[in-house]
Motif scaffolding. Structure first.
Motif, PDB file in Angstrom:
ATOM      1  N   ASP A 145       6.694   0.367  11.440  1.00  0.00           N
ATOM      2  CA  ASP A 145       5.378   0.932  10.653  1.00  0.00           C
ATOM      3  C   ASP A 145       5.997   1.040   9.225  1.00  0.00           C
ATOM      4  O   ASP A 145       5.277   0.788   8.286  1.00  0.00           O
ATOM      5  N   ARG A 146       7.363   1.518   9.032  1.00  0.00           N
ATOM      6  CA  ARG A 146       7.899   1.560   7.848  1.00  0.00           C
ATOM      7  C   ARG A 146       8.182   0.371   7.173  1.00  0.00           C
ATOM      8  O   ARG A 146       7.892   0.364   5.915  1.00  0.00           O
ATOM      9  N   ALA A 147       8.299  -0.689   7.779  1.00  0.00           N
ATOM     10  CA  ALA A 147       8.627  -1.830   7.011  1.00  0.00           C
ATOM     11  C   ALA A 147       7.424  -2.710   6.690  1.00  0.00           C
ATOM     12  O   ALA A 147       7.108  -3.054   5.686  1.00  0.00           O
ATOM     13  N   ASP A 148       6.270  -2.268   7.863  1.00  0.00           N
ATOM     14  CA  ASP A 148       4.806  -2.640   7.486  1.00  0.00           C
ATOM     15  C   ASP A 148       4.455  -1.987   6.088  1.00  0.00           C
ATOM     16  O   ASP A 148       4.110  -2.648   5.368  1.00  0.00           O
ATOM     17  N   LEU A 149       4.634  -0.697   5.955  1.00  0.00           N
ATOM     18  CA  LEU A 149       4.259  -0.269   4.668  1.00  0.00           C
ATOM     19  C   LEU A 149       4.812  -0.558   3.492  1.00  0.00           C
ATOM     20  O   LEU A 149       4.303  -0.759   2.372  1.00  0.00           O
ATOM     21  N   ALA A 150       6.330  -0.798   3.793  1.00  0.00           N
ATOM     22  CA  ALA A 150       6.961  -1.501   2.466  1.00  0.00           C
ATOM     23  C   ALA A 150       6.507  -2.663   2.023  1.00  0.00           C
ATOM     24  O   ALA A 150       6.367  -3.027   0.868  1.00  0.00           O
ATOM     25  N   PHE A 151       6.072  -3.511   2.947  1.00  0.00           N
ATOM     26  CA  PHE A 151       5.672  -4.706   2.713  1.00  0.00           C
ATOM     27  C   PHE A 151       4.153  -4.741   1.892  1.00  0.00           C
ATOM     28  O   PHE A 151       4.045  -5.187   0.741  1.00  0.00           O
ATOM     29  N   HIS A 152       3.314  -3.893   2.408  1.00  0.00           N
ATOM     30  CA  HIS A 152       2.054  -3.636   1.573  1.00  0.00           C
ATOM     31  C   HIS A 152       2.275  -2.901   0.493  1.00  0.00           C
ATOM     32  O   HIS A 152       1.423  -3.346  -0.605  1.00  0.00           O
ATOM     33  N   TYR A 153       3.179  -2.229   0.206  1.00  0.00           N
ATOM     34  CA  TYR A 153       3.549  -1.658  -1.067  1.00  0.00           C
ATOM     35  C   TYR A 153       4.054  -2.512  -2.082  1.00  0.00           C
ATOM     36  O   TYR A 153       3.738  -2.399  -3.226  1.00  0.00           O
ATOM     37  N   SER A 154       4.774  -3.280  -1.366  1.00  0.00           N
ATOM     38  CA  SER A 154       5.499  -4.444  -2.581  1.00  0.00           C
ATOM     39  C   SER A 154       4.506  -5.266  -2.996  1.00  0.00           C
ATOM     40  O   SER A 154       4.401  -5.714  -4.063  1.00  0.00           O
ATOM     41  N   VAL A 155       3.485  -5.548  -2.296  1.00  0.00           N
ATOM     42  CA  VAL A 155       2.365  -6.314  -2.423  1.00  0.00           C
ATOM     43  C   VAL A 155       1.663  -5.709  -3.586  1.00  0.00           C
ATOM     44  O   VAL A 155       1.247  -6.513  -4.640  1.00  0.00           O
ATOM     45  N   ALA A 156       1.062  -4.725  -3.281  1.00  0.00           N
ATOM     46  CA  ALA A 156       0.503  -3.686  -4.532  1.00  0.00           C
ATOM     47  C   ALA A 156       1.206  -3.640  -5.755  1.00  0.00           C
ATOM     48  O   ALA A 156       0.727  -3.833  -6.929  1.00  0.00           O
ATOM     49  N   LYS A 157       2.586  -3.469  -5.794  1.00  0.00           N
ATOM     50  CA  LYS A 157       3.395  -3.306  -6.796  1.00  0.00           C
ATOM     51  C   LYS A 157       3.667  -4.640  -7.590  1.00  0.00           C
ATOM     52  O   LYS A 157       3.364  -4.817  -8.883  1.00  0.00           O
ATOM     53  N   ALA A 158       3.607  -5.881  -7.002  1.00  0.00           N
ATOM     54  CA  ALA A 158       3.368  -7.121  -7.440  1.00  0.00           C
ATOM     55  C   ALA A 158       1.964  -7.289  -8.131  1.00  0.00           C
ATOM     56  O   ALA A 158       1.915  -8.157  -9.083  1.00  0.00           O
ATOM     57  N   ALA A 159       1.050  -6.782  -7.877  1.00  0.00           N
ATOM     58  CA  ALA A 159      -0.257  -6.805  -8.627  1.00  0.00           C
ATOM     59  C   ALA A 159      -0.009  -6.224  -9.846  1.00  0.00           C
ATOM     60  O   ALA A 159      -0.835  -6.771 -10.931  1.00  0.00           O
ATOM     61  N   SER A 160       0.786  -5.359 -10.406  1.00  0.00           N
ATOM     62  CA  SER A 160       1.304  -4.951 -11.648  1.00  0.00           C
ATOM     63  C   SER A 160       0.016  -4.150 -12.477  1.00  0.00           C
ATOM     64  O   SER A 160      -0.455  -4.340 -13.452  1.00  0.00           O
ATOM     65  N   ASN A 161      -0.607  -3.268 -11.472  1.00  0.00           N
ATOM     66  CA  ASN A 161      -1.622  -2.603 -11.924  1.00  0.00           C
ATOM     67  C   ASN A 161      -1.271  -1.122 -11.659  1.00  0.00           C
ATOM     68  O   ASN A 161      -1.419  -0.684 -10.515  1.00  0.00           O
ATOM     69  N   THR A 162      -0.944  -0.283 -12.728  1.00  0.00           N
ATOM     70  CA  THR A 162      -0.271   1.087 -12.306  1.00  0.00           C
ATOM     71  C   THR A 162      -1.264   1.832 -11.782  1.00  0.00           C
ATOM     72  O   THR A 162      -0.966   2.887 -10.878  1.00  0.00           O
ATOM     73  N   MET A 163      -2.463   1.830 -12.028  1.00  0.00           N
ATOM     74  CA  MET A 163      -3.646   2.860 -11.407  1.00  0.00           C
ATOM     75  C   MET A 163      -3.700   2.616  -9.672  1.00  0.00           C
ATOM     76  O   MET A 163      -3.702   3.363  -9.004  1.00  0.00           O
ATOM     77  N   VAL A 164      -3.611   1.104  -9.299  1.00  0.00           N
ATOM     78  CA  VAL A 164      -3.570   0.765  -7.786  1.00  0.00           C
ATOM     79  C   VAL A 164      -2.410   1.217  -7.337  1.00  0.00           C
ATOM     80  O   VAL A 164      -2.432   2.037  -6.263  1.00  0.00           O
ATOM     81  N   LEU A 165      -1.165   1.132  -7.887  1.00  0.00           N
ATOM     82  CA  LEU A 165       0.146   1.487  -7.391  1.00  0.00           C
ATOM     83  C   LEU A 165      -0.089   3.067  -7.220  1.00  0.00           C
ATOM     84  O   LEU A 165       0.632   3.490  -6.221  1.00  0.00           O
ATOM     85  N   ARG A 166      -0.590   3.842  -8.180  1.00  0.00           N
ATOM     86  CA  ARG A 166      -0.537   5.248  -7.952  1.00  0.00           C
ATOM     87  C   ARG A 166      -1.355   5.666  -6.993  1.00  0.00           C
ATOM     88  O   ARG A 166      -1.222   6.663  -6.263  1.00  0.00           O
ATOM     89  N   LEU A 167      -2.537   4.928  -6.734  1.00  0.00           N
ATOM     90  CA  LEU A 167      -3.594   5.399  -5.776  1.00  0.00           C
ATOM     91  C   LEU A 167      -2.741   5.129  -4.281  1.00  0.00           C
ATOM     92  O   LEU A 167      -3.038   5.746  -3.417  1.00  0.00           O
ATOM     93  N   MET A 168      -2.104   3.995  -4.469  1.00  0.00           N
ATOM     94  CA  MET A 168      -1.404   3.493  -3.007  1.00  0.00           C
ATOM     95  C   MET A 168      -0.477   4.484  -2.779  1.00  0.00           C
ATOM     96  O   MET A 168      -0.126   5.021  -1.406  1.00  0.00           O
TER      97      MET A 168
END
Length: 238
Positions: A145-168
């Motif tokens: 589950d930690r690796a799963d979350l890390a993957f989804h977080y890295s996708v959100a980070k790659a979107a380059s939207n600070t507000m979305v990343l903050r919400l995540m």
């Protein structure tokens, strides 16, 4: 208007709900020792008989283990016992879990589309590292589950939207808990871990190929599949 009679909840049920709530938040983990009946009764300002009744019910639910002469513990994380314990979270707060899945589809499907357009080499490296860890976890029989979350977080980070990343980041703890609960339910089928890994690989490949439509679809299909599997299974068993 169809009002329903108000019924006072029994004290032992309140104790059960509080303990289950602490497990849901991660404040109590498998292996943790609970207070004694006397200590908990004093802490919650209730009678010891109510605590004793709550403990008996929780033991029957396989949430806790009462060890004579040692104390009371949250059950250890064996495959079956943790599945029973964590599934209580979906029973106790299914609406929250369901709404979180809706929020994830709203956020992460668009994140995948943007990530395909904006990702950097560093972003792809982070995704690949998470996928490699996920594969290792599966081979070791872990939930991943930690690796799963890390993957989804890295996708959100790659979107380059600070507000979305903050919400995540804000909902990360809740996401982690729901992911763990979902994986426990899904991993009862031995074929599912590899299927989930393959779905993540498809998302990664679409992002790596800068194919925004494919990335968007792959993320939606992945999240929709999890939601359907977990909540359809839950509804069938209730």
């Amino acid at each position: 208007m169809d009002f329903q009679p108000i019924r006072t909840k029994k004290i032992y049920q309140e104790i059960i709900d509080q303990i289950k709530g602490l497990i849901a938040k991660g404040s109590l983990k498998p292996g943790d020792k609970l207070m004694s009946e006397r200590e908990l009764a004093e802490k919650m300002q209730v009678g010891r008989s109510a605590v004793r009744e709550a403990f008996r019910a929780l033991e029957a639910m396989k949430v806790i283990e009462i060890r004579p002469g040692e104390g009371t513990y949250i059950r250890e994380a064996s495959a079956d016992s943790i599945a029973d314990a964590l599934s209580l979270v979906l029973q106790a707060d299914q609406k929250t879990a369901s709404e979180l899945m809706e929020l994830r589809k709203i956020l992460e499907v668009e994140c995948a589309r943007l990530a395909a357009k904006r990702r950097s080499g560093r972003d792809l490296t982070a995704m690949k590292k998470a996928l490699e860890q996920m594969a290792k976890d599966i081979e070791n029989g872990d939930l991943g589950d930690r690796a799963d979350l890390a993957f989804h977080y890295s996708v959100a980070k790659a979107a380059s939207n600070t507000m979305v990343l903050r919400l995540m980041t804000t909902i990360a703890d809740t996401m982690m808990h729901v992911m763990r609960t979902a994986r426990v339910e899904l991993y009862r089928d031995p074929k599912l871990p590899h299927k989930l890994l393959q779905e993540h690989l498809i998302i990664y490949q679409a992002i790596a190929n800068s194919d925004s439509e494919a990335a968007q679809k792959a993320m939606y299909d992945h999240l929709q599949g999890i939601e359907s599997a977990v909540f359809n299974k839950k509804n069938q068993s209730s």
